[in-house]
Motif scaffolding. Structure first.
Motif, PDB file in Angstrom:
ATOM      1  N   LEU A 231      13.805   0.694   6.119  1.00 36.16           N
ATOM      2  CA  LEU A 231      12.300   0.483   6.193  1.00 36.16           C
ATOM      3  C   LEU A 231      11.698   1.542   6.887  1.00 36.16           C
ATOM      4  CD1 LEU A 231      12.128  -3.394   6.674  1.00 36.16           C
ATOM      5  CD2 LEU A 231      11.928  -2.253   4.690  1.00 36.16           C
ATOM      6  N   LEU A 235       8.602   3.963   5.237  1.00 37.67           N
ATOM      7  CA  LEU A 235       7.353   4.071   5.767  1.00 37.67           C
ATOM      8  C   LEU A 235       6.886   5.553   6.314  1.00 37.67           C
ATOM      9  CD1 LEU A 235       7.625   0.888   8.183  1.00 37.67           C
ATOM     10  CD2 LEU A 235       6.153   1.229   6.029  1.00 37.67           C
ATOM     11  N   LEU A 238       6.285   7.171   3.035  1.00 41.17           N
ATOM     12  CA  LEU A 238       4.762   6.875   2.438  1.00 41.17           C
ATOM     13  C   LEU A 238       3.906   7.583   3.243  1.00 41.17           C
ATOM     14  CD1 LEU A 238       5.122   2.917   1.835  1.00 41.17           C
ATOM     15  CD2 LEU A 238       4.836   4.721   0.062  1.00 41.17           C
ATOM     16  N   GLU A 263       7.975  -5.441   1.943  1.00 43.70           N
ATOM     17  CA  GLU A 263       7.306  -4.682   2.943  1.00 43.70           C
ATOM     18  C   GLU A 263       6.206  -3.665   2.755  1.00 43.70           C
ATOM     19  OE1 GLU A 263       8.145  -5.393   6.610  1.00 43.70           O
ATOM     20  OE2 GLU A 263       9.593  -6.965   6.026  1.00 43.70           O
ATOM     21  N   THR A 264       6.422  -2.960   1.695  1.00 40.15           N
ATOM     22  CA  THR A 264       5.558  -1.785   1.501  1.00 40.15           C
ATOM     23  C   THR A 264       4.606  -2.065   0.201  1.00 40.15           C
ATOM     24  OG1 THR A 264       6.920  -0.842  -0.375  1.00 40.15           O
ATOM     25  CG2 THR A 264       7.181  -0.253   2.049  1.00 40.15           C
ATOM     26  N   ALA A 266       4.534  -0.942  -2.342  1.00 41.28           N
ATOM     27  CA  ALA A 266       4.333   0.142  -3.316  1.00 41.28           C
ATOM     28  C   ALA A 266       5.442   0.102  -4.455  1.00 41.28           C
ATOM     29  CB  ALA A 266       5.090   1.459  -2.359  1.00 41.28           C
TER      30      ALA A 266
END
Ligand code: PBG
Length: 321
Positions: A231, A235, A238, A263-264, A266
């Motif tokens: 994670l 992050l 990103l 979590e994202t 994306a």
């Protein structure tokens, strides 16, 4: 839910109902086929540890790419086996490099096919590491400029998307800045954000001759025991401008795919890597498994949350549906 009110078998009793309630569908459009390209003409070498996979010259790659496009696959990802290797990996960013030549050929022969390039140095360096080596150490910051140069050279040749796979810190930002600085604001970065130091890359390294000549990659690729760290990596990527996040390998890391997706939010791609592919293919060759095992593996990757799957079996999948 209590039996007999709940009978799970009601939805399994016939094929039409099963189809109706099927939760996960794999489609050819979501699959990307890796292609290995080497110098020469009319070359088609089988990769022994990866049944069905070949190292080809540019002309043959064009043929495979056309096939990929006609089958409705999502695209191809290019890997190059250069004419020569050196300490820095300078053939990685040469305008006449094998990947750059392949991109130009594909763009003229199959212009609508999505061409993604793997951006790394390990196939091009004499020591087989993914960065600049000094005193037996793989240096992070001096590597960034070489990766950025490589990514820009791919974009200049016409690549639709670049995929850095080196795992140096800050490379997504460095590549984004370099692409923007050269006018490629719209070229997306599909980052190998979560790349483990995995044993499952073995057959790939045979294929492209990129086994490190000393040590291993655990000083830059992730520890297979870690999930939270994934994670942090996504992050960071990103924030630096990554557009699509890759988790790699796939089957041994389905939990990580799920967490990254949740979590994202994306787009997530998963790489069903060479060793994962080879293991299933070897069992199929021996008659110990059937082809459905490959479909099941790919479906599980999609079910875990991957939007895109990079798969050596992409064409076989497309032909089987
Ligand atoms: C280059 C790279 C590797 C793979 C994709 N890009 C090998 C590695 O990190 O050693 C592996 C792909 C596969 O195993 O199918 N860094």
């Amino acid at each position: 839910m209590r039996y007999p009110v709940y009978r799970g078998r009601r939805l399994r009793g016939n094929a039409a109902v099963r189809r109706l309630v099927r939760e996960t569908r794999l489609s050819s459009q979501r699959l990307i086929l890796p292609l290995f390209v080497e110098p020469g003409e009319g070359v088609r070498h089988a990769v022994h540890s990866m049944p069905g996979v070949f190292r080809t010259s540019v002309d043959e790659a064009v043929h495979d790419a056309r096939d990929t496009y006609e089958l409705g696959l999502g695209g191809v990802m290019l890997f190059g086996i250069p004419e020569a290797k050196d300490e820095q990996g300078s053939w990685a960013w040469s305008a006449d490099g094998i990947v750059q030549r392949t991109i130009r050929a594909l763009k003229s022969e199959a212009p609508d096919l999505l061409v993604v390039t793997d951006v790394c140095l390990c196939e091009y360096t004499s020591h087989g590491h993914c960065g600049v080596v000094e005193d037996g150490k793989i240096l992070n910051d001096p590597t960034l400029e070489l990766l950025a140069r490589t990514a820009v050279s791919h974009a200049e040749a016409g690549a639709d998307m670049v995929a850095p796979s080196d795992m140096m810190d800050g490379r997504v930002g460095a590549i984004r800045e370099a692409l923007d600085g050269s006018g490629f604001h719209e070229t997306p970065i599909m980052s190998y954000s979560v790349k483990y130091a995995s044993e499952f890359y073995g057959p790939f390294r045979d294929a492209v001759d990129s086994t490190p000549s000393f040590g291993d990659r655990s000083a830059y690729q992730m520890d297979p025991a870690n999930g939270d760290e994934a994670l942090r990596e996504v992050l960071a990527d990103l924030e630096e401008g990554a557009d699509i996040l890759i988790v790699k390998p796939a089957l041994a890391y389905l939990d990580v795919i799920r967490r990254v997706k949740e979590e994202t939010g994306a787009p997530v791609a998963a790489y069903h890597v060479s060793g994962e592919y080879a293991a299933i293919m070897a069992a199929i060759e021996r008659g110990w498994l059937q082809e459905g095992a490959m479909r099941e593996a790919l479906t599980s990757i999609r079910r875990a949350g991957a939007d895109v799957i990079i798969s050596y079996w992409a064409r076989e999948f497309a032909r089987s549906v």
